[in-house]
Design a protein around this motif. Sequence first.
Motif, PDB file in Angstrom:
ATOM      1  N   THR A   1       6.040  20.293 -43.634  1.00  0.00           N
ATOM      2  CA  THR A   1       6.259  20.794 -42.255  1.00  0.00           C
ATOM      3  C   THR A   1       6.939  22.169 -42.197  1.00  0.00           C
ATOM      4  OG1 THR A   1       8.443  19.846 -41.750  1.00  0.00           O
ATOM      5  CG2 THR A   1       6.520  18.433 -41.332  1.00  0.00           C
ATOM      6  N   LEU A   2       7.384  22.716 -43.330  1.00  0.00           N
ATOM      7  CA  LEU A   2       8.129  23.978 -43.256  1.00  0.00           C
ATOM      8  C   LEU A   2       7.313  25.147 -42.699  1.00  0.00           C
ATOM      9  CD1 LEU A   2      10.366  23.878 -46.443  1.00  0.00           C
ATOM     10  CD2 LEU A   2      11.051  23.547 -44.061  1.00  0.00           C
ATOM     11  N   PRO A   3       6.027  25.301 -43.067  1.00  0.00           N
ATOM     12  CA  PRO A   3       5.295  26.434 -42.477  1.00  0.00           C
ATOM     13  C   PRO A   3       5.300  26.390 -40.942  1.00  0.00           C
ATOM     14  CG  PRO A   3       4.113  25.618 -44.381  1.00  0.00           C
ATOM     15  CD  PRO A   3       5.238  24.635 -44.118  1.00  0.00           C
ATOM     16  N   ALA A   4       5.207  25.209 -40.374  1.00  0.00           N
ATOM     17  CA  ALA A   4       5.186  25.097 -38.910  1.00  0.00           C
ATOM     18  C   ALA A   4       6.553  25.373 -38.293  1.00  0.00           C
ATOM     19  CB  ALA A   4       4.703  23.699 -38.504  1.00  0.00           C
ATOM     20  N   ASN A   5       7.615  25.084 -39.040  1.00  0.00           N
ATOM     21  CA  ASN A   5       8.965  25.146 -38.468  1.00  0.00           C
ATOM     22  C   ASN A   5       9.761  26.376 -38.874  1.00  0.00           C
ATOM     23  OD1 ASN A   5       8.917  22.698 -37.013  1.00  0.00           O
ATOM     24  ND2 ASN A   5       9.149  21.555 -38.915  1.00  0.00           N
ATOM     25  N   MET A   6       9.202  27.218 -39.735  1.00  0.00           N
ATOM     26  CA  MET A   6      10.027  28.249 -40.370  1.00  0.00           C
ATOM     27  C   MET A   6      10.560  29.272 -39.394  1.00  0.00           C
ATOM     28  SD  MET A   6      11.008  28.127 -43.385  1.00  0.00           S
ATOM     29  CE  MET A   6      12.507  29.000 -43.781  1.00  0.00           C
ATOM     30  N   TRP A   7       9.767  29.593 -38.372  1.00  0.00           N
ATOM     31  CA  TRP A   7      10.270  30.586 -37.413  1.00  0.00           C
ATOM     32  C   TRP A   7      11.544  30.086 -36.754  1.00  0.00           C
ATOM     33  CZ3 TRP A   7      11.854  31.102 -32.477  1.00  0.00           C
ATOM     34  CH2 TRP A   7      12.053  32.409 -32.030  1.00  0.00           C
ATOM     35  N   ARG A   8      11.551  28.867 -36.306  1.00  0.00           N
ATOM     36  CA  ARG A   8      12.741  28.315 -35.623  1.00  0.00           C
ATOM     37  C   ARG A   8      13.919  28.178 -36.582  1.00  0.00           C
ATOM     38  NH1 ARG A   8      15.263  25.324 -31.681  1.00  0.00           N
ATOM     39  NH2 ARG A   8      16.018  23.246 -32.217  1.00  0.00           N
ATOM     40  N   ILE A   9      13.633  27.752 -37.834  1.00  0.00           N
ATOM     41  CA  ILE A   9      14.707  27.611 -38.822  1.00  0.00           C
ATOM     42  C   ILE A   9      15.368  28.967 -39.061  1.00  0.00           C
ATOM     43  CG2 ILE A   9      15.168  27.113 -41.259  1.00  0.00           C
ATOM     44  CD1 ILE A   9      12.829  25.010 -41.025  1.00  0.00           C
ATOM     45  N   GLU A  10      14.550  29.987 -39.265  1.00  0.00           N
ATOM     46  CA  GLU A  10      15.112  31.317 -39.522  1.00  0.00           C
ATOM     47  C   GLU A  10      15.855  31.852 -38.298  1.00  0.00           C
ATOM     48  OE1 GLU A  10      12.566  34.392 -41.319  1.00  0.00           O
ATOM     49  OE2 GLU A  10      13.202  35.639 -39.637  1.00  0.00           O
ATOM     50  N   HIS A  11      15.255  31.647 -37.133  1.00  0.00           N
ATOM     51  CA  HIS A  11      15.818  32.120 -35.865  1.00  0.00           C
ATOM     52  C   HIS A  11      17.235  31.583 -35.666  1.00  0.00           C
ATOM     53  CE1 HIS A  11      15.871  33.076 -31.597  1.00  0.00           C
ATOM     54  NE2 HIS A  11      15.994  31.799 -31.284  1.00  0.00           N
ATOM     55  N   ARG A  12      17.439  30.305 -35.981  1.00  0.00           N
ATOM     56  CA  ARG A  12      18.756  29.709 -35.776  1.00  0.00           C
ATOM     57  C   ARG A  12      19.685  29.928 -36.976  1.00  0.00           C
ATOM     58  NH1 ARG A  12      20.007  29.369 -30.747  1.00  0.00           N
ATOM     59  NH2 ARG A  12      21.838  28.290 -31.583  1.00  0.00           N
ATOM     60  N   ALA A  13      19.118  29.956 -38.185  1.00  0.00           N
ATOM     61  CA  ALA A  13      19.955  30.175 -39.367  1.00  0.00           C
ATOM     62  C   ALA A  13      20.585  31.566 -39.317  1.00  0.00           C
ATOM     63  CB  ALA A  13      19.124  30.018 -40.646  1.00  0.00           C
ATOM     64  N   ALA A  14      19.889  32.522 -38.677  1.00  0.00           N
ATOM     65  CA  ALA A  14      20.425  33.884 -38.575  1.00  0.00           C
ATOM     66  C   ALA A  14      21.720  33.911 -37.768  1.00  0.00           C
ATOM     67  CB  ALA A  14      19.376  34.798 -37.943  1.00  0.00           C
ATOM     68  N   LYS A  15      21.974  32.869 -36.977  1.00  0.00           N
ATOM     69  CA  LYS A  15      23.193  32.801 -36.169  1.00  0.00           C
ATOM     70  C   LYS A  15      24.303  32.019 -36.878  1.00  0.00           C
ATOM     71  CE  LYS A  15      20.227  32.596 -32.023  1.00  0.00           C
ATOM     72  NZ  LYS A  15      19.863  34.002 -32.035  1.00  0.00           N
ATOM     73  N   MET A  16      24.058  31.581 -38.093  1.00  0.00           N
ATOM     74  CA  MET A  16      25.016  30.748 -38.820  1.00  0.00           C
ATOM     75  C   MET A  16      25.988  31.562 -39.671  1.00  0.00           C
ATOM     76  SD  MET A  16      24.762  27.494 -38.271  1.00  0.00           S
ATOM     77  CE  MET A  16      23.650  26.255 -37.613  1.00  0.00           C
ATOM     78  N   GLY A  17      25.817  32.894 -39.684  1.00  0.00           N
ATOM     79  CA  GLY A  17      26.752  33.752 -40.410  1.00  0.00           C
ATOM     80  C   GLY A  17      26.852  33.393 -41.876  1.00  0.00           C
ATOM     81  N   LYS A  18      28.107  33.329 -42.372  1.00  0.00           N
ATOM     82  CA  LYS A  18      28.328  33.128 -43.810  1.00  0.00           C
ATOM     83  C   LYS A  18      27.944  31.741 -44.301  1.00  0.00           C
ATOM     84  CE  LYS A  18      32.082  36.446 -44.127  1.00  0.00           C
ATOM     85  NZ  LYS A  18      33.519  36.542 -43.928  1.00  0.00           N
ATOM     86  N   LEU A  19      27.686  30.825 -43.372  1.00  0.00           N
ATOM     87  CA  LEU A  19      27.261  29.482 -43.812  1.00  0.00           C
ATOM     88  C   LEU A  19      25.957  29.571 -44.606  1.00  0.00           C
ATOM     89  CD1 LEU A  19      27.990  27.245 -40.708  1.00  0.00           C
ATOM     90  CD2 LEU A  19      29.258  27.360 -42.859  1.00  0.00           C
TER      91      LEU A  19
END
Length: 338
Positions: free
Chosen positions: A230-248
């Motif tokens: 499922t990662l190809p379908a979800n990658m945009w959202r994962i990246e979009h939100r991970a970018a807001k996670m800072g140093k995590l």
Amino acid sequence: MGKIAFEEAFSAGEGIPDYVNPENFLDAGSTEPDYVSPDISQRLADLGAGRLAEMDAAGIDYLLLSLTAPGIQAITDPKRAVTLARLANDKACAAVAAHPTRFGGMAALPMQDPAAAVTELERCVNELGFPAVMLNGFTNIGDVETGWYYDHERYLPFWKRVEELGVPVYIHPRDPLPGASAAYEEHPELFGAVWTFTVEGATHALRLMTSGLFDKFPKLTIILGHLGETLPANMWRIEHRAAKMGKLVKAQKPLRHYLQNNFYVTTSGNFHTPTLNATMDELGSDRVLFSADYPYESMREAADWFDNAAINENDRAKIGYLNARRLFNLPEKIGKQA
Ligand code: MG
């Protein structure tokens, strides 16, 4: 069509844990797989005529044998894992020696002992000639409640050696640890290929990405089955939100970069053209590879779908054999001649 496939499992016996023989199966998070028909055990063990006949009927020219899940990864005693990984690899090697134009091998590794895993990796690549590694998810260590994932720093020397040797590592899913299975309470039907494999495989891949592993070793190649869990379908959202996670997030690049540069996905067990097209849109057809997921799936069903799927012939050739030939450095006589 002379296809190449490589999520095509075998069993090596010797009590190595698998999902077909519950008495061998140590992962308490799973249930007895009553969906498994008796002949799956036979097909897993068949490294000769029966398997070759299935390949012929499906137009599969060549396959890499992989030890069926959870395999070595579910052995809790490191010493036993080291011994049985050698044995399983020797068994695959014997089958390759008997049918060198039809079979290749993927290394099973005792990740319970990272130094021994490197030793066995080197033996498999340099002595047995295996062009890839198959890891069946996280590895148990000590008991069935404890699992080690491969983003941990204990595996940095392993990944360094994998990168140096230039071999791709297939991460096949397994069921979650018992302690991580509360979400499935009273829903045993959701285990395995129905759903828990997908969650477990995708999570393991994301751990590798966010850990920064691919910044340290940018040439690593990881393969995921089932059109990428499922990662190809979800990658945009994962990246979009991970970018807001800072140093995590320890990775230096946007996460999608790693999916597109360090991962390949196979069609194993996911024979659906709209999903294949969406996967090609996200990763490009150079990073998608044919596989069936035999004997849990039928090689013929996989081939009937793939050979007739509404995709262009260039992509069919790439996914069917050209990408695999390039990725595994296989000779040109393997797979359909271009
Ligand atoms: Mg599989």
